[in-house]
Scaffold this active site. Structure first.
Site, PDB file in Angstrom:
ATOM      1  N   GLY A   1      40.798  36.397  42.516  1.00 24.33           N
ATOM      2  CA  GLY A   1      41.587  37.152  41.547  1.00 24.33           C
ATOM      3  C   GLY A   1      43.065  37.057  41.892  1.00 24.33           C
ATOM      4  O   GLY A   1      43.527  36.058  42.461  1.00 24.33           O
TER       5      GLY A   1
ATOM      6  N   GLY B   1      36.538  35.943  46.416  1.00 23.99           N
ATOM      7  CA  GLY B   1      37.294  36.593  45.338  1.00 23.99           C
ATOM      8  C   GLY B   1      38.548  35.797  45.034  1.00 23.99           C
ATOM      9  O   GLY B   1      39.428  35.673  45.888  1.00 23.99           O
TER      10      GLY B   1
ATOM     11  N   LYS C   1      44.624  57.800  45.389  1.00 23.97           N
ATOM     12  CA  LYS C   1      44.029  56.697  44.628  1.00 23.97           C
ATOM     13  C   LYS C   1      43.419  57.269  43.357  1.00 23.97           C
ATOM     14  O   LYS C   1      42.912  58.397  43.344  1.00 23.97           O
ATOM     15  CB  LYS C   1      42.924  56.026  45.456  1.00 23.97           C
ATOM     16  CG  LYS C   1      42.540  54.653  44.973  1.00 23.97           C
ATOM     17  CD  LYS C   1      43.436  53.593  45.551  1.00 23.97           C
ATOM     18  CE  LYS C   1      43.034  52.199  45.076  1.00 23.97           C
ATOM     19  NZ  LYS C   1      43.796  51.147  45.736  1.00 23.97           N
TER      20      LYS C   1
ATOM     21  N   VAL D   1      44.996  38.471  44.144  1.00 20.44           N
ATOM     22  CA  VAL D   1      45.345  38.242  45.551  1.00 20.44           C
ATOM     23  C   VAL D   1      44.710  36.957  46.070  1.00 20.44           C
ATOM     24  O   VAL D   1      45.371  36.147  46.718  1.00 20.44           O
ATOM     25  CB  VAL D   1      44.895  39.438  46.433  1.00 20.44           C
ATOM     26  CG1 VAL D   1      45.281  39.182  47.885  1.00 20.44           C
ATOM     27  CG2 VAL D   1      45.515  40.734  45.950  1.00 20.44           C
TER      28      VAL D   1
HETATM   29  P1  NAI Z   1      41.202  41.150  41.055  1.00 17.30           P
HETATM   30  O1  NAI Z   1      40.394  42.032  40.185  1.00 17.30           O
HETATM   31  O2  NAI Z   1      42.364  40.418  40.482  1.00 17.30           O
HETATM   32  O3  NAI Z   1      40.259  40.038  41.723  1.00 17.30           O
HETATM   33  C1  NAI Z   1      39.033  40.311  42.305  1.00 17.30           C
HETATM   34  C2  NAI Z   1      38.170  39.078  42.126  1.00 17.30           C
HETATM   35  O4  NAI Z   1      36.975  39.227  42.873  1.00 17.30           O
HETATM   36  C3  NAI Z   1      37.756  38.825  40.681  1.00 17.30           C
HETATM   37  O5  NAI Z   1      38.074  37.494  40.299  1.00 17.30           O
HETATM   38  C4  NAI Z   1      36.256  39.096  40.687  1.00 17.30           C
HETATM   39  O6  NAI Z   1      35.540  38.279  39.749  1.00 17.30           O
HETATM   40  C5  NAI Z   1      35.888  38.726  42.105  1.00 17.30           C
HETATM   41  N1  NAI Z   1      34.660  39.313  42.628  1.00 17.30           N
HETATM   42  C6  NAI Z   1      34.147  40.548  42.424  1.00 17.30           C
HETATM   43  N2  NAI Z   1      32.997  40.697  43.118  1.00 17.30           N
HETATM   44  C7  NAI Z   1      32.794  39.533  43.778  1.00 17.30           C
HETATM   45  C8  NAI Z   1      31.784  39.050  44.665  1.00 17.30           C
HETATM   46  N3  NAI Z   1      30.752  39.811  45.019  1.00 17.30           N
HETATM   47  N4  NAI Z   1      31.890  37.793  45.153  1.00 17.30           N
HETATM   48  C9  NAI Z   1      32.924  37.013  44.800  1.00 17.30           C
HETATM   49  N5  NAI Z   1      33.913  37.410  43.954  1.00 17.30           N
HETATM   50  C10 NAI Z   1      33.846  38.650  43.463  1.00 17.30           C
HETATM   51  O7  NAI Z   1      41.639  42.042  42.296  1.00 17.30           O
HETATM   52  P2  NAI Z   1      42.842  41.782  43.299  1.00 17.30           P
HETATM   53  O8  NAI Z   1      44.035  42.500  42.829  1.00 17.30           O
HETATM   54  O9  NAI Z   1      42.910  40.338  43.616  1.00 17.30           O
HETATM   55  O10 NAI Z   1      42.329  42.581  44.599  1.00 17.30           O
HETATM   56  C11 NAI Z   1      41.331  42.034  45.444  1.00 17.30           C
HETATM   57  C12 NAI Z   1      41.003  43.037  46.544  1.00 17.30           C
HETATM   58  O11 NAI Z   1      42.183  43.320  47.301  1.00 17.30           O
HETATM   59  C13 NAI Z   1      40.512  44.394  46.029  1.00 17.30           C
HETATM   60  O12 NAI Z   1      39.545  44.909  46.908  1.00 17.30           O
HETATM   61  C14 NAI Z   1      41.746  45.268  46.061  1.00 17.30           C
HETATM   62  O13 NAI Z   1      41.453  46.636  46.221  1.00 17.30           O
HETATM   63  C15 NAI Z   1      42.422  44.721  47.296  1.00 17.30           C
HETATM   64  N6  NAI Z   1      43.852  44.954  47.280  1.00 17.30           N
HETATM   65  C16 NAI Z   1      44.610  44.443  46.265  1.00 17.30           C
HETATM   66  C17 NAI Z   1      45.982  44.660  46.259  1.00 17.30           C
HETATM   67  C18 NAI Z   1      46.852  44.058  45.215  1.00 17.30           C
HETATM   68  O14 NAI Z   1      48.078  44.026  45.408  1.00 17.30           O
HETATM   69  N7  NAI Z   1      46.307  43.557  44.120  1.00 17.30           N
HETATM   70  C19 NAI Z   1      46.640  45.477  47.301  1.00 17.30           C
HETATM   71  C20 NAI Z   1      45.738  45.892  48.360  1.00 17.30           C
HETATM   72  C21 NAI Z   1      44.404  45.669  48.315  1.00 17.30           C
END
Ligand code: NAI
Length: 356
Positions: free
Chosen positions: A183, A181, A80, A185
């Site tokens: 985002g 969250g 990572k 995903v």
């Molecule tokens: P992203 O950055 O697109 O979305 C994360 C969202 O969470 C953002 O909208 C942010 O404002 C929100 N957020 C942050 N802190 C928060 C809180 N305390 N309460 C509520 N919302 C909060 O990230 P993504 O890609 O959606 O990933 C989400 C999670 O899944 C991460 O932990 C990532 O490591 C994990 N993950 C993602 C993968 C992927 O394919 N994108 C693969 C495997 C794991």
């Protein structure tokens, strides 16, 4: 404290600290294991409270990638990268270039891709400086591109399996699901759940994100602090790690925790605390493997979108095996998953190491 004594150091093969004077880049690449192949795992761009916090994250996330990739039966090890965010903006092109050169200098021991804070466009830019990058593009014939929708699919199918485990049916119509969250995903997961008729409760620290998902999927918006312990059947942490603290576990009302965020358990002990409360915990690195399946097949040019889907459909089978073992042995599901992953890594054929 020396890195070797850090609690999250678990025999990582190497840890690389990168400082680029020209761009101001500060980054860490942690390679946990290459026993099963080159270390694969995304690149996170995040504002850490300290460089020590960044190191902890890199160590924990890279170990999680080893376990995730092992139990997804992928021919890759675990690594990572984290880039320490220093401004309010996204990653700067010259910093991404410096990062790409660093990845290249590792000669293929580490393959990077998207994670929180980085996007397909960033990977394309990094790809001008290294061959060892994935998550770039997709077509009908070749898998790849943005991993988030594939991660969401794996979480969704796992959620259905976990619901079958506790309720005897995998139908999620009318089931109350909290998604923390919204985002890449989280939004894709909400789309799948909304299509099936689940009742959605959502939270995001970004008001714009949560308002968008609220409107799109007729969800109920909850304050970020309140979502984890709100009255739902299933909780899906899809923001950051460490959310399942002892206090949260004690007040959780969900019957199942199944979400995408990496390292949801504050410590391994919370897995046992969940089990003791009768809450089914779907281990994060099992259910969120859809994205790494996609970028790995893209990287090795070894599959189509259909192949990716078929591999993702195996995730709930692995989850079911772990939940059944957890129940039969009276052992926390995260401990069962860790044990199976360690066994697979320990049994790696020597040939798997000869990737470079
Ligand atoms: P992203 O950055 O697109 O979305 C994360 C969202 O969470 C953002 O909208 C942010 O404002 C929100 N957020 C942050 N802190 C928060 C809180 N305390 N309460 C509520 N919302 C909060 O990230 P993504 O890609 O959606 O990933 C989400 C999670 O899944 C991460 O932990 C990532 O490591 C994990 N993950 C993602 C993968 C992927 O394919 N994108 C693969 C495997 C794991």
């Amino acid at each position: 404290m020396s890195i070797f004594e850090k609690i999250d150091f678990s025999d990582h093969e190497s840890v690389h600290f990168i400082a680029d004077r020209h761009s101001g880049l500060r980054a860490i690449i942690a390679i946990h294991s290459t026993a099963l192949g080159p270390a694969a795992g995304g690149c996170r761009y995040w504002r850490y409270s300290s460089s020590d916090a960044a190191l902890t994250d890199a160590l924990r996330l890279s170990r999680g990638m080893s376990f995730k990739n092992a139990l997804a039966n992928l021919p890759v090890g675990g690594g990572k990268a984290v880039i320490l965010q220093a401004t309010d903006r996204g990653p700067a092109p010259d910093a991404l270039a410096a990062f790409g050169r660093s990845v290249e200098s590792l000669g293929g021991r580490y393959i990077t891709a998207e994670d929180v804070g980085t996007r397909v466009a960033d990977m394309k830019h990094i790809g001008q400086y290294t061959r060892f990058v994935s998550g770039l593009r997709s077509s009908e014939q070749v898998a790849g591109g943005d991993p988030s929708p594939r991660t969401a699919l794996g979480v969704y199918l796992s959620m259905k399996e976990a619901w079958r485990f506790v309720a005897g049916t995998d139908a999620l119509k009318g089931v109350r699901i909290g998604v923390q969250g919204c985002g890449g995903v989280g939004e894709a997961l909400c789309r799948l759940l909304h299509t099936e008729g689940a009742v959605l409760f959502i939270a995001d620290v970004s008001e714009a994100r949560s308002r968008h998902v609220e409107k799109e999927f007729k969800a109920t918006r909850v304050l970020p602090d309140a979502l984890l312990t709100s009255d739902v059947d299933i909780l899906a942490p899809c923001a950051m790690g460490g959310v399942l603290t002892p206090a949260v576990v004690a007040h959780l009302r969900a019957r199942i925790v199944c979400g995408a965020a990496n390292n949801q358990l504050a410590t391994d002990a919370e897995g046992e605390a969940l089990r003791a409360r009768g809450i089914v915990y779907a281990p994060d690195y099992i259910v969120n493997a859809g994205g790494i399946i996609s970028v790995t097949l893209e990287y090795f040019k070894s599959g189509s979108e259909r192949d990716v889907r078929a591999r993702i459909e195996e995730i709930p089978l692995t989850l079911r095996r772990i939940l059944d073992l957890s129940e039969a042995e009276g052992c926390a599901s995260n401990a069962v998953a860790d044990r199976l992953a360690r066994e697979r890594i320990a049994n790696a054929a020597p040939a798997a190491r000869e990737f470079h």
